[in-house]
Design a protein around this motif. Sequence first.
Motif, mmCIF file in Angstrom:
data_model
loop_
_atom_site.group_PDB
_atom_site.id
_atom_site.type_symbol
_atom_site.label_atom_id
_atom_site.label_comp_id
_atom_site.label_asym_id
_atom_site.label_seq_id
_atom_site.Cartn_x
_atom_site.Cartn_y
_atom_site.Cartn_z
ATOM 1 N N UNK A 30 0.822 -1.223 0.000
ATOM 2 C CA UNK A 30 0.000 0.000 0.000
ATOM 3 C C UNK A 30 0.850 1.264 0.000
ATOM 4 N N UNK A 31 2.004 1.233 0.644
ATOM 5 C CA UNK A 31 2.826 2.439 0.731
ATOM 6 C C UNK A 31 3.723 2.649 -0.495
ATOM 7 N N UNK A 32 3.635 1.767 -1.496
ATOM 8 C CA UNK A 32 4.498 1.884 -2.682
ATOM 9 C C UNK A 32 3.793 2.507 -3.883
ATOM 10 N N UNK A 33 2.496 2.789 -3.775
ATOM 11 C CA UNK A 33 1.770 3.313 -4.932
ATOM 12 C C UNK A 33 2.230 4.705 -5.340
ATOM 13 N N UNK A 34 2.850 5.434 -4.431
ATOM 14 C CA UNK A 34 3.357 6.776 -4.752
ATOM 15 C C UNK A 34 4.814 6.755 -5.196
ATOM 16 N N UNK A 35 5.430 5.582 -5.225
ATOM 17 C CA UNK A 35 6.822 5.469 -5.666
ATOM 18 C C UNK A 35 6.931 5.813 -7.147
ATOM 19 N N UNK A 36 8.041 6.436 -7.531
ATOM 20 C CA UNK A 36 8.240 6.715 -8.956
ATOM 21 C C UNK A 36 8.399 5.418 -9.754
ATOM 22 N N UNK A 37 7.853 5.417 -10.953
ATOM 23 C CA UNK A 37 7.979 4.259 -11.841
ATOM 24 C C UNK A 37 9.072 4.561 -12.865
ATOM 25 N N UNK A 38 9.456 3.571 -13.654
ATOM 26 C CA UNK A 38 10.410 3.835 -14.736
ATOM 27 C C UNK A 38 9.844 4.746 -15.833
ATOM 28 N N UNK A 39 8.535 4.948 -15.843
ATOM 29 C CA UNK A 39 7.907 5.866 -16.803
ATOM 30 C C UNK A 39 8.086 7.280 -16.260
ATOM 31 N N UNK A 40 8.862 8.065 -16.955
ATOM 32 C CA UNK A 40 9.257 9.395 -16.489
ATOM 33 C C UNK A 40 8.069 10.228 -15.999
ATOM 34 N N UNK A 41 8.147 10.648 -14.750
ATOM 35 C CA UNK A 41 7.140 11.518 -14.172
ATOM 36 C C UNK A 41 5.908 10.805 -13.635
ATOM 37 N N UNK A 42 5.879 9.477 -13.714
ATOM 38 C CA UNK A 42 4.722 8.713 -13.265
ATOM 39 C C UNK A 42 5.055 7.892 -12.027
ATOM 40 N N UNK A 43 4.093 7.842 -11.108
ATOM 41 C CA UNK A 43 4.183 6.924 -9.974
ATOM 42 C C UNK A 43 3.605 5.577 -10.400
ATOM 43 N N UNK A 44 3.702 4.607 -9.509
ATOM 44 C CA UNK A 44 3.086 3.305 -9.779
ATOM 45 C C UNK A 44 1.584 3.478 -10.019
ATOM 46 N N UNK A 45 0.929 4.300 -9.200
ATOM 47 C CA UNK A 45 -0.512 4.541 -9.358
ATOM 48 C C UNK A 45 -0.799 5.209 -10.710
ATOM 49 N N UNK A 46 0.086 6.109 -11.149
ATOM 50 C CA UNK A 46 -0.097 6.776 -12.441
ATOM 51 C C UNK A 46 -0.046 5.778 -13.601
ATOM 52 N N UNK A 47 0.787 4.740 -13.468
ATOM 53 C CA UNK A 47 0.864 3.723 -14.518
ATOM 54 C C UNK A 47 -0.475 2.995 -14.622
ATOM 55 N N UNK A 48 -1.050 2.651 -13.468
ATOM 56 C CA UNK A 48 -2.363 1.996 -13.479
ATOM 57 C C UNK A 48 -3.392 2.937 -14.105
#
Length: 187
Positions: A30-48
């Motif tokens: 639950x605490x990792x959804x705000x982590x940055x993803x490899x997609x520039x400027x996106x968090x894990x939640x943003x990828x979803x």
Amino acid sequence: MTTTTDNAPLLDRYNSYADGFGAVLATVPADAWSNPSPCDGWTARDVVAHVVDSQRDFFAGHDVDLGPAPSLDDPVSGWRTHREAVAARLADPTVADRGFDGHFGPTTIGETLLRFYGFDMIAHRWDIASAAGFDHRFTDDQLDEMEAAADGFGDALYSEGVCERIDVPADADRQTALLARLGRRTA
């Protein structure tokens, strides 16, 4: 109107992509959804959100209503709601078999969903797992499918906002080479 179209194989394939994507989401703390993803400027939640929104936009562009957008406060639950709405529409052959002229020629809603958005549901598994600090490995079949899709996309893969063109390391294993081709750095 009764139809004889059997779209069970298409629906099974969609469910396989969507369930695989959902399985990765279920591993994210639950605490990792705000982590940055490899997609520039996106968090894990943003990828979803990207996967959900791009599919919703595709359906809306073909006058298919998926109902209200799911909340992604809980991305696992939001994804489940979304995938159920998509599966319900694909179960209707009048939706799945609806033809149109796509970017690569004549196609159907169902076929485009599998070829393009299926690719997305596989590739973004790695992005979400990476954001959560996990090493996600693709199967050989998934690598085959994504390599074939990338070949088919050609230079369109590097259109603005899609994938960044980066060098593939000479000593890269198959997954690392594919990820580099898709604009992702693994190191």
